[in-house]
Design an enzyme around this catalytic site. Structure first.
Site, PDB file in Angstrom:
ATOM      1  N   THR A   1       0.818  -1.197   0.000  1.00 42.15           N
ATOM      2  CA  THR A   1       0.000   0.000   0.000  1.00 42.15           C
ATOM      3  C   THR A   1       0.860   1.259   0.000  1.00 42.15           C
ATOM      4  OG1 THR A   1      -1.654  -1.237   1.253  1.00 42.15           O
ATOM      5  CG2 THR A   1      -1.933   1.134   1.163  1.00 42.15           C
TER       6      THR A   1
ATOM      7  N   TYR B   1       6.002 -12.937   2.888  1.00 38.69           N
ATOM      8  CA  TYR B   1       4.725 -12.642   2.227  1.00 38.69           C
ATOM      9  C   TYR B   1       4.501 -13.639   1.103  1.00 38.69           C
ATOM     10  CZ  TYR B   1       1.020  -9.412   0.595  1.00 38.69           C
ATOM     11  OH  TYR B   1      -0.179  -8.822   0.251  1.00 38.69           O
TER      12      TYR B   1
ATOM     13  N   LYS C   1       2.708 -14.195   5.939  1.00 43.20           N
ATOM     14  CA  LYS C   1       1.532 -13.422   5.540  1.00 43.20           C
ATOM     15  C   LYS C   1       1.011 -14.008   4.241  1.00 43.20           C
ATOM     16  CE  LYS C   1      -0.029  -8.800   4.232  1.00 43.20           C
ATOM     17  NZ  LYS C   1       0.348  -7.400   3.924  1.00 43.20           N
TER      18      LYS C   1
END
Length: 314
Positions: free
Chosen positions: A56, A143, A168
């Protein structure tokens, strides 16, 4: 950097995980003052951790110098109140450089994003993340998404690697995640390994992930509507599934449908939301594009609808 281990600080969080956007000024340069204000607002609203310069936050669009400046600003603004986790990515050599820049900036940990472009086998992925974890003293969250997908056996190896504390998941295969959780629990029972729901608008799948024991999740909504994100987080954590359902049906499902109308909206629409709330964080950098004006207006209406729901639920 704080003194308590990152895993301990993330084990039982009391608020959403905050992924701030990276603000840019009118000339396109990083706006550190606005970043500080954005981070401060998130902490004051109840963020449990700050994940700076991640997806983000347009990690892909930042130079190494800008990255270090942004992480340092986030660390300084949090002043140890919550941990700061910084993104790291690209190939192994560059990922190590960004990891060391994050350590120099005072971060508490790393979110290790998929390697750039290449599709590696499990041995190559394991070597990449093992070398990254060994490059600094920072704890690493790996991730899983896109070209970095792991077998349960590989995750067991990651979980038993010094410095790697969690996974994640941005892929969304619950069958795979259950097998991963079970394999680590069976083959590495001594490890306190953390799992995160990292899908875009993770609240949408919060109930499903909670069903396999995964309660930590990243909240993009928290960046622009922290009151809605906090209400959802509390309802999910307390088992108030009626409130969860109302917020899903009235806010989060329409938000996902809106997000799916444009490429890159998982970032650009969030940034538009922050601007709607009164903080001028600038536009996204290329290759991302700004959302269509009609979609920004739809987002404004949706935020208003979400807050009306909060009043009804109060």
């Amino acid at each position: 950097m704080t003194t308590a281990p990152l895993a301990a600080r993330l084990t039982r969080v009391q608020g959403p995980l905050f992924f701030p956007v990276t603000p840019y000024g009118p000339d396109g340069s990083v706006d550190l003052d606005t970043l500080r204000a954005h981070v401060r607002a998130g902490i004051d609203a109840g963020a449990a951790a700050v994940f700076a310069c991640c997806g983000t936050g347009e990690f892909h669009a930042l130079t190494r110098e800008e990255f270090g400046q942004c992480v340092a600003a986030a660390v300084d603004e949090t002043a140890g109140a919550v941990p700061v986790v910084a993104g790291a990515g690209y190939g192994t050599a560059l990922a190590v450089q960004y990891a060391r820049a994050a350590e120099e900036a005072g971060a508490d940990g790393l979110l290790a994003m998929p390697p750039y472009l290449v599709v590696a086998d499990q041995a190559g992925l394991l070597r990449h993340y093992t070398e990254l974890a060994a490059a600094t003293s920072l704890d690493v969250i790996v991730y899983q998404r896109d070209n970095a997908l792991f077998t349960p056996e590989t995750v067991v190896r990651l979980a038993t690697t010094d410095g790697i504390i969690g996974l994640k998941d941005g892929y969304g295969d619950l069958d795979l995640m259950q097998r991963i959780v079970s394999a680590v629990r069976r083959d590495a029972p001594e490890r306190e390994f953390l799992y995160f729901n990292g899908l875009p608008t993770a609240e949408l799948t919060g109930l499903a992930y909670r069903g396999i024991g995964i309660s930590l999740y990243s909240s993009a909504v928290f960046a622009f509507a922290p009151d809605i994100a906090i209400a959802f987080h509390r309802a999910l954590a307390s088992g108030d599934d009626k409130t969860v359902g109302r917020l899903l049906d009235g806010f989060y499902v329409p938000l996902v449908e809106l997000r799916n109308l444009g490429r890159g909206y998982a970032v650009s629409l969030v940034k538009a939301g922050v601007r709607l709330e009164g903080l001028d964080v600038g536009e996204v950098r290329p290759p991302l594009s700004e959302p269509a004006e009609v979609h920004v207006k739809a987002l404004a209406a949706l935020i208003e609808r979400g807050r009306a729901l909060l009043e009804e639920l109060a």
